[in-house]
Design an enzyme around this catalytic site. Structure first.
Site, PDB file in Angstrom:
ATOM      1  CB  SER A 105       2.554   6.649  12.602  1.00 34.43           C
ATOM      2  OG  SER A 105       3.349   6.412  13.730  1.00 34.43           O
ATOM      3  CD  GLN A 106      -3.859   5.382   9.035  1.00 41.48           C
ATOM      4  OE1 GLN A 106      -3.932   4.728  10.074  1.00 41.48           O
ATOM      5  NE2 GLN A 106      -4.899   5.758   8.339  1.00 41.48           N
TER       6      GLN A 106
END
Ligand code: SAH
Length: 223
Positions: free
Chosen positions: A70-71
């Site tokens: 994920s970011q």
């Protein structure tokens, strides 16, 4: 050029991490312990060496098997929501569904007593396990399983964080949440989801929409 430069070590330096942390603070992440955990966790360890130089960009990256890490902003946002704002009532025992690279679990391990994490793709479980070991994170227990069913043996949890998206909240996860416990979960269609903070209360549940997000789908079964 020295060999270290070739391998992009310069790009993974403390200064590069520091830049990511101040960017997250600018974007609205307020919890200092979350920012500290991100500062102290080497994200480049959690991606393929070929992508290491991009590890401190605020972006999701491929981790193989059609999955992504994920970011960082989303990791920070979810972690902040899970911890809550009451310092006297911090969660101790957390379940994560969707270990992936292991990065989110590693962040959680610095903030709570015990992390349980489940992943349906065996190859990712094995890789993440080695990373936890290398980083000396001994308070993470992992399991190769379909996490839609939670991990009942260790329930109930103070908090549950789901990093793959179902169409609806799995009932098993609600059932494994303590009274007052918090579930952070992206819910919706393949192309767009709402990141929800769901709190289990005496009267039922309270739901708050945190963000619009795009996660990979929560899928049934093991690979
Ligand atoms: N938290 C991860 C993000 C990984 S992406 C990280 O920090 O890198 C989401 C992960 O959820 C993928 O690895 C995917 O295989 C996994 N996943 C999808 N459905 C699942 C399920 N039912 N049970 C467990 N893991 C699942």
């Amino acid at each position: 050029m020295k060999r270290a430069d070739h391998r992009g070590i310069g790009m993974t330096s403390m200064r590069t991490r520091e830049r990511l942390v101040s960017r997250l603070a600018d974007e609205g992440i307020k919890n200092q312990t979350v920012l500290e955990a991100i500062r102290n966790t080497p994200r480049h360890i959690f991606v393929d060496e070929a992508l290491a130089s991009r590890a401190y960009e605020d972006t999701a990256l491929p981790i193989g098997h059609s999955q992504t890490i994920s970011q960082p902003y989303i990791v920070a946002r979810m972690t902040e929501a899970l911890l809550g704002t009451d310092d006297n009532n911090l969660p101790k025992k957390i379940l994560e569904v969707g270990t992936g690279s292991g990065y989110q679990a590693a962040i959680l391990a610095r903030l709570v007593e015990q992390v349980y994490t489940t992943e349906r793709i065996r190859a990712l479980v094995l890789q993440a396990r080695n990373r936890f070991y290398d980083l000396g994170l001994h308070n993470i227990k992992h399991q190769h399983s379909d996490g839609s069913w939670g991990w009942p043996e260790h329930a109930p949890y103070d908090g549950i964080l789901v990093t793959a998206s179902p169409k609806e909240i799995p009932q098993a996860l609600m059932d494994q949440l303590k009274m007052g416990g918090r579930l952070v979960i992206p819910v919706g269609d393949r192309d767009e989801q709402q990141l929800l903070l769901v709190t289990r209360t005496a009267g039922g549940v309270e739901e708050k929409i945190l963000d619009r997000v795009r996660f990979v789908s929560l899928q049934a079964g093991k690979l």
